[in-house]
Motif scaffolding. Structure first.
Motif, PDB file in Angstrom:
ATOM      1  N   ARG A   1      -7.888  -2.020   0.040  1.00  0.00           N
ATOM      2  CA  ARG A   1      -7.563  -3.304   0.642  1.00  0.00           C
ATOM      3  C   ARG A   1      -7.762  -4.423  -0.381  1.00  0.00           C
ATOM      4  O   ARG A   1      -8.616  -4.356  -1.248  1.00  0.00           O
ATOM      5  N   GLY A   2      -6.958  -5.456  -0.250  1.00  0.00           N
ATOM      6  CA  GLY A   2      -7.117  -6.635  -1.081  1.00  0.00           C
ATOM      7  C   GLY A   2      -6.395  -6.598  -2.411  1.00  0.00           C
ATOM      8  O   GLY A   2      -6.528  -7.521  -3.215  1.00  0.00           O
ATOM      9  N   TYR A   3      -5.606  -5.544  -2.686  1.00  0.00           N
ATOM     10  CA  TYR A   3      -4.841  -5.482  -3.933  1.00  0.00           C
ATOM     11  C   TYR A   3      -3.457  -6.114  -3.782  1.00  0.00           C
ATOM     12  O   TYR A   3      -2.787  -6.364  -4.771  1.00  0.00           O
ATOM     13  N   ASP A   4      -3.040  -6.346  -2.544  1.00  0.00           N
ATOM     14  CA  ASP A   4      -1.671  -6.737  -2.240  1.00  0.00           C
ATOM     15  C   ASP A   4      -1.725  -7.434  -0.889  1.00  0.00           C
ATOM     16  O   ASP A   4      -2.808  -7.580  -0.294  1.00  0.00           O
ATOM     17  N   LEU A   5      -0.591  -7.837  -0.374  1.00  0.00           N
ATOM     18  CA  LEU A   5      -0.568  -8.437   0.961  1.00  0.00           C
ATOM     19  C   LEU A   5      -1.030  -7.440   2.018  1.00  0.00           C
ATOM     20  O   LEU A   5      -1.694  -7.810   2.986  1.00  0.00           O
ATOM     21  N   ALA A   6      -0.677  -6.170   1.850  1.00  0.00           N
ATOM     22  CA  ALA A   6      -0.986  -5.129   2.828  1.00  0.00           C
ATOM     23  C   ALA A   6      -2.063  -4.191   2.300  1.00  0.00           C
ATOM     24  O   ALA A   6      -2.540  -4.312   1.171  1.00  0.00           O
ATOM     25  N   ASN A   7      -2.450  -3.238   3.143  1.00  0.00           N
ATOM     26  CA  ASN A   7      -3.331  -2.141   2.759  1.00  0.00           C
ATOM     27  C   ASN A   7      -2.490  -0.918   2.417  1.00  0.00           C
ATOM     28  O   ASN A   7      -1.412  -0.721   2.976  1.00  0.00           O
ATOM     29  N   VAL A   8      -3.023  -0.068   1.543  1.00  0.00           N
ATOM     30  CA  VAL A   8      -2.477   1.272   1.364  1.00  0.00           C
ATOM     31  C   VAL A   8      -3.541   2.253   1.844  1.00  0.00           C
ATOM     32  O   VAL A   8      -4.731   2.077   1.571  1.00  0.00           O
ATOM     33  N   THR A   9      -3.115   3.254   2.593  1.00  0.00           N
ATOM     34  CA  THR A   9      -4.026   4.247   3.149  1.00  0.00           C
ATOM     35  C   THR A   9      -3.767   5.590   2.486  1.00  0.00           C
ATOM     36  O   THR A   9      -2.604   5.961   2.242  1.00  0.00           O
ATOM     37  N   PHE A  10      -4.841   6.322   2.202  1.00  0.00           N
ATOM     38  CA  PHE A  10      -4.755   7.651   1.593  1.00  0.00           C
ATOM     39  C   PHE A  10      -5.422   8.658   2.533  1.00  0.00           C
ATOM     40  O   PHE A  10      -6.567   8.451   2.959  1.00  0.00           O
ATOM     41  N   VAL A  11      -4.694   9.717   2.841  1.00  0.00           N
ATOM     42  CA  VAL A  11      -5.223  10.796   3.673  1.00  0.00           C
ATOM     43  C   VAL A  11      -5.324  12.045   2.809  1.00  0.00           C
ATOM     44  O   VAL A  11      -4.337  12.444   2.166  1.00  0.00           O
ATOM     45  N   ARG A  12      -6.515  12.654   2.785  1.00  0.00           N
ATOM     46  CA  ARG A  12      -6.716  13.857   1.972  1.00  0.00           C
ATOM     47  C   ARG A  12      -6.013  15.036   2.626  1.00  0.00           C
ATOM     48  O   ARG A  12      -6.276  15.380   3.776  1.00  0.00           O
ATOM     49  N   GLY A  13      -5.079  15.650   1.899  1.00  0.00           N
ATOM     50  CA  GLY A  13      -4.375  16.819   2.393  1.00  0.00           C
ATOM     51  C   GLY A  13      -4.938  18.100   1.806  1.00  0.00           C
ATOM     52  O   GLY A  13      -5.897  18.079   1.021  1.00  0.00           O
ATOM     53  N   ALA A  14      -4.322  19.213   2.139  1.00  0.00           N
ATOM     54  CA  ALA A  14      -4.792  20.504   1.637  1.00  0.00           C
ATOM     55  C   ALA A  14      -4.593  20.623   0.123  1.00  0.00           C
ATOM     56  O   ALA A  14      -5.428  21.204  -0.580  1.00  0.00           O
ATOM     57  N   ASP A  15      -3.491  20.064  -0.381  1.00  0.00           N
ATOM     58  CA  ASP A  15      -3.167  20.220  -1.805  1.00  0.00           C
ATOM     59  C   ASP A  15      -3.142  18.912  -2.581  1.00  0.00           C
ATOM     60  O   ASP A  15      -3.037  18.928  -3.815  1.00  0.00           O
ATOM     61  N   GLY A  16      -3.178  17.787  -1.884  1.00  0.00           N
ATOM     62  CA  GLY A  16      -3.085  16.518  -2.582  1.00  0.00           C
ATOM     63  C   GLY A  16      -3.346  15.364  -1.634  1.00  0.00           C
ATOM     64  O   GLY A  16      -4.069  15.488  -0.643  1.00  0.00           O
ATOM     65  N   TRP A  17      -2.729  14.224  -1.923  1.00  0.00           N
ATOM     66  CA  TRP A  17      -2.946  13.002  -1.157  1.00  0.00           C
ATOM     67  C   TRP A  17      -1.666  12.573  -0.433  1.00  0.00           C
ATOM     68  O   TRP A  17      -0.581  12.592  -1.012  1.00  0.00           O
ATOM     69  N   ILE A  18      -1.836  12.185   0.806  1.00  0.00           N
ATOM     70  CA  ILE A  18      -0.760  11.568   1.587  1.00  0.00           C
ATOM     71  C   ILE A  18      -0.953  10.058   1.496  1.00  0.00           C
ATOM     72  O   ILE A  18      -2.029   9.542   1.801  1.00  0.00           O
ATOM     73  N   VAL A  19       0.078   9.356   1.052  1.00  0.00           N
ATOM     74  CA  VAL A  19       0.006   7.907   0.872  1.00  0.00           C
ATOM     75  C   VAL A  19       0.737   7.237   2.031  1.00  0.00           C
ATOM     76  O   VAL A  19       1.914   7.517   2.270  1.00  0.00           O
ATOM     77  N   VAL A  20       0.045   6.334   2.706  1.00  0.00           N
ATOM     78  CA  VAL A  20       0.641   5.599   3.829  1.00  0.00           C
ATOM     79  C   VAL A  20       0.856   4.151   3.404  1.00  0.00           C
ATOM     80  O   VAL A  20      -0.096   3.433   3.081  1.00  0.00           O
ATOM     81  N   ASP A  21       2.115   3.721   3.357  1.00  0.00           N
ATOM     82  CA  ASP A  21       2.511   2.345   3.042  1.00  0.00           C
ATOM     83  C   ASP A  21       2.096   1.933   1.628  1.00  0.00           C
ATOM     84  O   ASP A  21       1.082   1.250   1.428  1.00  0.00           O
ATOM     85  N   PRO A  22       2.906   2.300   0.632  1.00  0.00           N
ATOM     86  CA  PRO A  22       2.534   2.068  -0.775  1.00  0.00           C
ATOM     87  C   PRO A  22       2.792   0.654  -1.293  1.00  0.00           C
ATOM     88  O   PRO A  22       3.306   0.474  -2.405  1.00  0.00           O
ATOM     89  N   LEU A  23       2.474  -0.360  -0.508  1.00  0.00           N
ATOM     90  CA  LEU A  23       2.391  -1.749  -0.963  1.00  0.00           C
ATOM     91  C   LEU A  23       3.729  -2.329  -1.425  1.00  0.00           C
ATOM     92  O   LEU A  23       4.786  -1.742  -1.221  1.00  0.00           O
ATOM     93  N   THR A  24       3.648  -3.528  -2.046  1.00  0.00           N
ATOM     94  CA  THR A  24       4.846  -4.277  -2.430  1.00  0.00           C
ATOM     95  C   THR A  24       5.339  -3.937  -3.821  1.00  0.00           C
ATOM     96  O   THR A  24       6.535  -4.033  -4.108  1.00  0.00           O
ATOM     97  N   ALA A  25       4.418  -3.588  -4.717  1.00  0.00           N
ATOM     98  CA  ALA A  25       4.772  -3.441  -6.123  1.00  0.00           C
ATOM     99  C   ALA A  25       4.214  -2.146  -6.687  1.00  0.00           C
ATOM    100  O   ALA A  25       3.119  -1.702  -6.300  1.00  0.00           O
ATOM    101  N   ALA A  26       4.955  -1.538  -7.610  1.00  0.00           N
ATOM    102  CA  ALA A  26       4.486  -0.305  -8.249  1.00  0.00           C
ATOM    103  C   ALA A  26       3.141  -0.515  -8.930  1.00  0.00           C
ATOM    104  O   ALA A  26       2.289   0.380  -8.925  1.00  0.00           O
TER     105      ALA A  26
END
Length: 617
Positions: A84-109
């Motif tokens: 939180r606080g890096y951009d207008l929105a939040n990005v959420t990360f969910v730990r998966g079996a093999d990697g990370w699930i990214v929810v809403d990857p913000l405004t800018a790369a």
């Protein structure tokens, strides 16, 4: 050294701030505890805003700005984390079996990549991103995707990209037909040209600020169409609730049943949201919005211990979640029902906005305060959705345009000097809303009147200082800045269609955009017909110019079609002089006759410069 023309708060503004502070429990630190709960890592400079608000900032908005300034990596619940606080929105990360699930990857790369780096540094985890979830089609929730995955990873199937039905269409279309006007207004709404200080941009209410950087759009590889859809994403069960027509035209919440966590996208945040966004967009459906929150409350909330969203901080615990969702549901329903009750009793939009207040139990909740949307403009939005711009008063059916009306108002009131003399008295009395209205007539009657511009700027400035809404503050202060400095002079500065937007845009949508750019009066006596084969889209369209309108029909094939790709067509629309080079290098394939038709069509299109006047005629 240039003197800063900005003023301090007047006595009237200081009194307004004191009165609001006396009504609200600004010392309540419950939200600060929520916003800091689960902090795992904070990187970079920590911006600490003092507790005491500056006199030039509404004390309630200052409280929200202090909360939004808290940033870092946070644990929502085991296996679910937010940056939180890096951009207008939040990005959420969910730990998966093999990697990370990214929810809403913000405004800018850049901001998305920094968030992912923070996560990996904390967990010493270099596992790949295995999926991206777009909760909805607003740019601050998808455009940073290339900061977390590559096109090649998506194309190979190594990364799933999942979004709600209609995501791509609306992500592409929202800023196309009205794109230039919306971009210009966004400069006002988000204070993008204001200094970031106590007399300028402080906070959007929804987050600190819109991030700059590299924008992108990768289309979903999978679409969620129905509520109740369950997907297994990298070993994580997700159950989706589709919520179209709420905060975005394509949006969805989702449940993580094994984590007992519910993501509310942007449907429930720590602000009263917009039913109408001042940057300009379609009015949102308060009744549907309330209904989807009610569904989430009844169907999903009983199975969760935490709810989180793509802005602000989570809520934990059965009682807190139930209260939060109930009040969010009731607020949007109240705005809807009571606006229409008053409309059916004969009140018009402005009158409803002045009368309507949220009732006790809602009005005193910080997460329903006017930090982003406001009761005032949301009530008008409900009226607009059902009854449109006309209030049924015949005097308002065909009024004079702004400049002509302004000149006559000023003449009726005894001339500019007389208006300004009385307006200065009202300014001294703190009657800023009225001064802004009346002096606006002087500015529009004579935009070169320096005294009027100065008084109007001072007035809008005080309204900005008093505003609890971040967007209202930025609108007022940007208007004041442009009155003092002039409308930015950047002819030829435009908002070109992004390459990713073009790739996601059906040919029919691109042609609709060109139709809006047709100079109807100049084209009214012309007739023209040609076929366009959009090679990269694989579609052919028969285009007809008739009575100043541009029509297009999809056809299977046409022997005489001009062949070019969508990006080339967009470039030629911006600069028709490029056609000769495009014909020469083969990026446009056309016969001499069809090339002439295309040349004639392109010359009838107009370009939209970004910096058209707003605060002056």
């Amino acid at each position: 050294m240039t003197t800063d023309p900005r003023k301090n708060a007047t006595e009237a503004t200081r009194k307004a701030h004191a009165a609001l502070a006396a009504r609200l429990p600004l010392a309540d630190d419950t939200d600060f505890a929520r916003a800091q709960r689960g902090l795992l890592r904070r990187t970079g400079d920590v911006e600490v805003l003092p507790t005491e608000p500056p006199e030039t900032v509404n004390p309630s908005l200052w409280r929200q700005a202090r909360l939004n300034a808290l940033h870092g990596l946070y644990e929502v619940t085991d296996g679910v984390y937010q940056v939180r606080g890096y951009d207008l929105a939040n990005v959420t990360f969910v730990r998966g079996a093999d990697g990370w699930i990214v929810v809403d990857p913000l405004t800018a790369a850049e901001t998305a990549a920094a968030a992912l780096a923070t996560l990996r540094e904390h967990f010493a985890d270099e596992r790949p991103v295995t999926a991206v979830i777009y909760t909805h089609c607003h740019v601050d929730h998808f455009a940073g995707i290339r900061g977390v995955v590559t096109d090649e990873q998506v194309a190979s199937g190594a990364v799933r990209v999942i979004g709600p039905e209609g995501f791509l269409e609306h992500a592409v279309s929202e800023n196309v037909i009205a794109g230039t006007a919306m971009s210009r207004r966004a400069l006002y709404m988000y204070g993008l040209m204001l200094p970031k200080d106590a007399r300028g941009h402080v906070d959007t209410g929804l987050g600190r600020a819109v991030a700059g950087g590299t924008w992108g759009l990768v289309p979903p590889t999978e679409t969620v169409r129905e509520t109740g859809t369950e997907l297994l994403v990298d070993g994580v069960r997700m159950v989706f609730q589709v919520t179209p027509g709420t905060e975005a035209p394509a949006e969805m919440n989702f449940l993580l049943p094994d984590h007992r966590a519910l993501c509310l996208a942007e449907n429930c945040t720590a602000v009263q949201h917009n039913l109408y966004t001042p940057r300009g967009a379609e009015v949102r459906d308060a009744l549907a919005w309330s209904g989807y929150i009610d569904e989430a409350l009844r169907v999903y909330a009983p199975a969760v211990d935490v709810v989180f969203a793509s802005h602000h901080w989570p809520r934990w615990g059965e009682a807190e979640i139930a209260s939060y969702l109930t009040k969010q549901r009731d607020a949007y329903r109240y705005l809807h029902d009571q606006s229409m009750r008053l409309a059916n009793q004969g009140l018009v939009a402005a009158e409803i906005a002045e009368e309507l207040e949220l009732p006790p139990g809602l009005a005193d909740e910080f997460f329903l305060r006017d930090y982003y949307g406001t009761v005032n403009h949301n009530a008008k939005a409900v009226y607009q959705k059902y009854l449109g711009w006309f209030d049924a008063n015949p005097a308002h059916l065909h009024p004079l345009p702004q400049v002509e009306a302004a000149r006559r108002y000023v003449a009726y009131m005894g001339g500019a000097d007389a208006v300004l003399a009385r307006a200065r008295e009202d300014f001294a009395a703190g009657d800023y809303r009225w001064v802004a209205e009346v002096v606006n007539h002087v500015v529009f009657a004579d935009p070169a009147n320096a005294a009027a511009r100065a008084l109007q700027a001072d007035t809008l400035e005080q309204l900005g200082y008093q505003a609890e809404s971040g967007p209202w503050r930025d609108f007022y202060l940007t208007g004041a800045q442009e009155l003092r400095q002039g409308t930015p002079n950047a002819p030829g500065l435009r908002t070109p269609l992004q390459p990713d937007v073009l790739r996601g845009m059906p040919g029919s949508m691109l042609l609709d955009y060109l139709a809006v750019r047709l100079d109807g009066p100049r084209a009214a006596r012309r007739t023209l017909g040609l076929a366009l084969r959009l090679s990269d889209a694989g579609t052919t369209h028969r285009v007809e110019l008739s009575h100043g309108t541009l029509h297009h029909t999809r056809v299977d094939e046409a022997a005489d079609a001009v062949s070019l790709d969508r990006a080339t067509l967009a470039r030629l629309a911006d600069d028709p002089s490029l056609l000769e080079a495009a014909l020469a290098d083969g990026s446009v394939a056309a016969s001499a006759e069809t090339a002439d038709d295309l040349r004639e069509l392109l010359k009838l299109l107009v370009a939209f410069d970004l910096f058209f006047p707003v605060i002056e005629p």
